[in-house]
Design a protein around this motif. Sequence first.
Motif, short mmCIF file in Angstrom:
data_model
loop_
_atom_site.label_atom_id
_atom_site.label_comp_id
_atom_site.label_asym_id
_atom_site.label_seq_id
_atom_site.Cartn_x
_atom_site.Cartn_y
_atom_site.Cartn_z
N ILE A 79 0.85 -1.19 0.00
CA ILE A 79 0.00 0.00 0.00
C ILE A 79 0.89 1.24 0.00
CG2 ILE A 79 -0.19 -0.02 2.54
CD1 ILE A 79 -3.03 1.13 2.16
N ARG A 80 0.51 2.20 -0.80
CA ARG A 80 1.24 3.47 -0.83
C ARG A 80 0.65 4.37 0.24
NH1 ARG A 80 3.03 6.63 -6.35
NH2 ARG A 80 4.44 8.17 -5.36
N VAL A 81 1.51 4.85 1.13
CA VAL A 81 1.04 5.67 2.25
C VAL A 81 1.51 7.12 2.15
CG1 VAL A 81 0.90 3.69 3.80
CG2 VAL A 81 3.03 4.99 3.67
N ARG B 206 3.59 9.97 -0.99
CA ARG B 206 4.11 10.03 -2.37
C ARG B 206 5.52 9.46 -2.45
NH1 ARG B 206 7.39 14.50 -3.34
NH2 ARG B 206 7.53 16.01 -1.65
N SER B 207 6.19 9.37 -1.30
CA SER B 207 7.57 8.86 -1.29
C SER B 207 7.72 7.48 -0.64
CB SER B 207 8.50 9.85 -0.54
OG SER B 207 8.50 11.09 -1.19
N TYR B 208 6.58 6.85 -0.22
CA TYR B 208 6.71 5.58 0.48
C TYR B 208 5.63 4.57 0.08
CZ TYR B 208 10.12 7.68 3.64
OH TYR B 208 11.23 8.31 4.17
N ILE B 209 6.06 3.34 -0.12
CA ILE B 209 5.18 2.18 -0.27
C ILE B 209 5.61 1.18 0.79
CG2 ILE B 209 4.45 0.26 -1.75
CD1 ILE B 209 5.23 2.00 -4.18
N VAL B 210 4.65 0.60 1.50
CA VAL B 210 5.00 -0.36 2.55
C VAL B 210 4.27 -1.69 2.31
CG1 VAL B 210 5.37 1.49 4.23
CG2 VAL B 210 3.15 0.36 4.11
N GLN B 211 4.89 -2.73 2.83
CA GLN B 211 4.22 -4.03 2.78
C GLN B 211 3.26 -4.12 3.97
OE1 GLN B 211 4.69 -8.59 1.66
NE2 GLN B 211 6.64 -7.57 2.06
N LYS B 212 1.99 -4.43 3.69
CA LYS B 212 0.96 -4.40 4.72
C LYS B 212 1.29 -5.29 5.90
CE LYS B 212 -2.66 -3.50 1.27
NZ LYS B 212 -3.86 -4.05 0.59
N SER B 213 1.78 -6.50 5.61
CA SER B 213 2.04 -7.47 6.69
C SER B 213 3.21 -7.06 7.57
CB SER B 213 2.30 -8.85 6.10
OG SER B 213 3.46 -8.85 5.30
#
Length: 235
Positions: A191-193, A195-202
């Motif tokens: 999920i993109r949280v 404009r500069s970061y995407i994280v793995q939900k788990s």
Amino acid sequence: MIIKCAIIDDEPLAVELLVSYVKKIPFMELHGKYSNAVDAMKGIAEDPVDVVFLDIQMPELNGLELSKMLPEATRVVFTTAFEQYAIDGYRINALDYLLKPISYPEFLEACNKALQWFTMVQQAEESKEPEVTSIFVKSEYKLLQIDLDDIRYIEGLKDYVKIYTEQSPHPILSLMNMKAMEQMLPSSRFIRVHRSYIVQKSKIKEIDRNRLVFGDVYIPIGDSYKQAFQDFLGR
């Protein structure tokens, strides 16, 4: 396609009638016949079936109660001498409802419904795209394969991304923008949280004042991404 079935009825004559019907249908395969719900539960646990032909009025545990205890993938065709149970049968999403005495054409029709149902399920499974478990990214003139399970989060830096993983103390740097990175990753897992970061939900374990905590790194949740993130938390 072969459909595995079981018959559950406390009337021996009713059981034998349905057994004879099953033998006439090439795509049906009998895997058990039971005179009570307790034996049926044990038998089906040891030898799962696709469909059960289930009498409603039985001692100790009736068919409606038993149907709620069956595996989710097992479909039910109710068989009973009492028409007033039909509404209850459909409320629990029965595949069909047969009123005794059951004729062979009626039984065959119910079996055809089962065949159509499981054919549809199989086609839906086959049409699913294979699950992505890794991606390739270009880094230092090489193509690197990265397991998705290993990714913690991704940071965007203009035309580059930094991929932070569980296995390496240093991020992997790749010439790629965040939009291209986001398209490579399955949305079911990432999920993109910001404009500069995407994280793995788990990998999200801690949230502190609208920031995601990854060890000593605090990742902000951007205003335009807050609603999508709240929806994810709600699910």
